[in-house]
Design an enzyme around this catalytic site. Structure first.
Site, PDB file in Angstrom:
ATOM      1  N   ARG A  19      32.159  44.017  39.513  1.00  0.00           N
ATOM      2  CA  ARG A  19      33.133  43.518  40.498  1.00  0.00           C
ATOM      3  C   ARG A  19      32.639  43.557  41.944  1.00  0.00           C
ATOM      4  O   ARG A  19      31.547  44.009  42.224  1.00  0.00           O
ATOM      5  CB  ARG A  19      34.447  44.316  40.395  1.00  0.00           C
ATOM      6  N   ASP A  20      33.505  43.100  42.834  1.00  0.00           N
ATOM      7  CA  ASP A  20      33.364  43.193  44.294  1.00  0.00           C
ATOM      8  C   ASP A  20      32.256  42.298  44.856  1.00  0.00           C
ATOM      9  O   ASP A  20      31.294  42.787  45.480  1.00  0.00           O
ATOM     10  CB  ASP A  20      33.133  44.652  44.736  1.00  0.00           C
ATOM     11  N   GLN A  37      42.721  45.593  50.523  1.00  0.00           N
ATOM     12  CA  GLN A  37      43.376  45.844  49.236  1.00  0.00           C
ATOM     13  C   GLN A  37      44.732  46.482  49.525  1.00  0.00           C
ATOM     14  O   GLN A  37      44.817  47.500  50.233  1.00  0.00           O
ATOM     15  CB  GLN A  37      42.519  46.794  48.386  1.00  0.00           C
ATOM     16  N   ASP A  93      40.321  49.207  49.993  1.00  0.00           N
ATOM     17  CA  ASP A  93      39.115  48.636  50.621  1.00  0.00           C
ATOM     18  C   ASP A  93      39.372  47.537  51.662  1.00  0.00           C
ATOM     19  O   ASP A  93      40.242  46.688  51.457  1.00  0.00           O
ATOM     20  CB  ASP A  93      38.226  47.970  49.560  1.00  0.00           C
TER      21      ASP A  93
HETATM   22  C1  FRU Z   1      36.922  50.425  45.346  1.00  0.00           C
HETATM   23  C2  FRU Z   1      37.574  49.601  44.254  1.00  0.00           C
HETATM   24  C3  FRU Z   1      36.811  48.328  43.989  1.00  0.00           C
HETATM   25  C4  FRU Z   1      37.869  47.433  43.418  1.00  0.00           C
HETATM   26  C5  FRU Z   1      39.074  47.831  44.232  1.00  0.00           C
HETATM   27  C6  FRU Z   1      40.385  47.742  43.514  1.00  0.00           C
HETATM   28  O1  FRU Z   1      37.804  51.270  45.973  1.00  0.00           O
HETATM   29  O2  FRU Z   1      37.692  50.364  43.064  1.00  0.00           O
HETATM   30  O3  FRU Z   1      35.689  48.470  43.150  1.00  0.00           O
HETATM   31  O4  FRU Z   1      37.589  46.078  43.560  1.00  0.00           O
HETATM   32  O5  FRU Z   1      38.857  49.160  44.629  1.00  0.00           O
HETATM   33  O6  FRU Z   1      41.433  48.001  44.388  1.00  0.00           O
END
Ligand code: FRU
Length: 474
Positions: A169-170, A58, A42
């Site tokens: 999350r996020d 990420q 991401d």
């Molecule tokens: C989306 C995700 C997010 C998480 C991240 C982990 O692709 O699964 O929800 O924070 O990737 O890498």
């Protein structure tokens, strides 16, 4: 900096410097941000800060298939000339030791406030890591734009509402008047994907405010939420998991798209319009947006998807890297629909201008922008005689005729009334197709065997091809 942080940083530098095999990799991209080595997913912390664009992502430098997640960092003054700044956020604390997961940036007081999820997986035999065994901590890291100054855990599983699994999350954070708001993606104990809305007066202490959800269940988990105003409408963008295929819709393993939010989502006085997918191709997920200094709402997506191995693959795995970010797209609303246009800045990459005649075969370097205007009827564009891009009888289709270049990718379509303009960006192993000034977009990876490919257009539009220069990355 503790000694774990120091050693992790050093190890990453060593493997990033040891990437010689990438130099003659014909699938490396020229005008997309990629992981220096290993895996990218991401986009994170997108922002415009002190005259520069900052894009975090990420990043799993140690494993081409993901696993332990860090934040990598690029910045640029013009979205064309980039600097790679390494790995500022590392899983080096008890509250984020199994991954510094996705999040966003809030800019204030000359500082970057980076909110993210600290993922923790406890060891224990009976954990399913959905209902138990997982910590999803909401963390604030403060940065001066280069380095992290502090990290603080703000919310743990105990602080979230009780009817949730561990999948929360996020964080996406924004300021409105004197208040701060945060949306988090979540999965309830009934396996329904929803959004949690929080409010704060000081960026540190957060109070739960509301749940934003669809009337009927739409998947079991909503990841990577974003909530923003666009042309006087409120948009809730999400990446839902567990949505069933329906005709041409929802064909990928996971989806990404948006709802228009009507009414007041801070109370329970709101409703959601129909969910609309933001990209129709094989390789797109987890988009995020931000506002820049020109007040443009810019979207960047992950040019990839997780968990695709049962369907298709990416040949770059053989080369030690996987995935990229999409080109940035500027959003606007027409009617109830988001339109996406590639950022203007990409025009500066254009070399010469070539006219391409219809029904003729060309052999061209696989890094170009193709603009087709005044399309009156059906059209078919073929790349290497294998990738077929076609508009016919109100159906737009991207398909692979054989398994040669698509590595398992088959066919994706969308119904549209007409197709009078196409803008297609091809970058060695990626294709992004913008239909009718961004009414629909398809993003896909493909893996040709040569740097040159065969192009043929069967149609009646006016075709212009611009070979493109590369980003510069320091
Ligand atoms: C989306 C995700 C997010 C998480 C991240 C982990 O692709 O699964 O929800 O924070 O990737 O890498």
């Amino acid at each position: 900096m503790n000694s774990l942080t120091k050693h992790l940083k050093k190890s990453i530098e060593i493997i990033e410097n040891n990437k010689n095999n990438l130099h003659n990799d014909l699938w490396r991209l020229n005008f997309h941000l990629m992981p220096p080595i290993g895996w990218l997913n991401d986009p994170n912390g997108l922002c415009y800060f002190k005259g520069e664009y900052h894009i975090f992502f990420q990043y799993s430098p140690f494993n081409v298939n993901g696993e332990l997640k860090f934040w990598g960092h690029y910045k640029s003054k013009d979205l064309i000339n980039w600097e790679y700044l390494g790995v500022p956020l590392l899983p080096d604390q008890p509250f984020d030791c199994h991954g510094t997961y996705s999040g966003s940036a809030l800019i204030e007081d000359e500082k970057m406030y980076l909110y993210y999820t600290g993922n923790v997986k406890y060891s224990g035999e009976n954990y399913d890591y959905i209902n138990n065994g997982r910590g999803s901590n909401t963390i604030l890291a403060i940065s001066d734009g280069n380095n992290i100054i502090s990290k603080k855990c703000l919310l743990t599983n105990e602080d979230y509402p009780k009817n949730f699994t561990c999948h929360i999350r996020d964080p996406k954070v924004w300021k409105e008047n004197d208040n701060y708001y945060m949306v988090l993606g979540g999965r309830t104990k009934e396996d329904k994907g929803v959004i949690l809305l929080y409010k704060s007066l000081d960026k540190i202490n957060w109070n739960f405010l509301n749940i934003i959800e669809s009337e009927n269940k739409f998947g079991y988990m909503w990841e990577c939420p974003d909530l923003f105003d666009l042309d006087n409408k409120t948009i809730l963008m999400i990446s839902p998991q567990g949505v069933e295929k329906q005709g041409y819709k929802y064909q990928n393993i996971y989806q990404s798209g948006y709802y228009i939010l009507n009414g007041d989502y801070k109370t329970n006085n709101y409703s959601l319009n129909e969910f609309t997918e933001i990209d129709r191709g094989f390789d797109f997920y987890a988009p995020q947006t931000f506002l820049d200094n020109k007040n443009r709402r810019i979207l960047i997506g992950w040019f990839g998807l997780p968990d695709i191995q049962d369907f298709y693959t990416n040949k770059t795995i053989e080369k030690g890297w996987q995935h990229a970010l999409t080109i940035p797209r500027v959003l606007k609303i027409i009617g109830n629909k988001i339109y996406q246009q590639p950022i203007e800045e990409l025009k500066s990459l254009r070399k010469e201008q070539l006219n391409i005649e219809n029904n003729k075969i060309y052999n061209i370097d696989c890094c170009f922008e193709l603009l087709i205007e005044n399309i009156l009827n059906d059209i078919t564009i073929k790349l290497e005689n294998d990738v077929i891009i076609q508009f016919k009888e109100n159906l737009f289709t991207l398909k692979f005729d054989s398994d040669k270049l698509g590595c398992g990718r088959t066919s994706r379509s969308v119904e549209i009334n007409n197709c009078n303009k196409l803008q297609i960006f091809v970058d060695y192993s990626s294709i992004e197709i913008f239909i009718n000034d961004g009414e629909e977009v398809f993003s896909t990876r493909f893996y040709p065997n040569e740097k040159n490919i065969i192009l043929e257009i069967n149609g009646n539009g006016n075709n212009t091809l611009y070979p493109l220069n590369s980003f510069s990355i320091k």
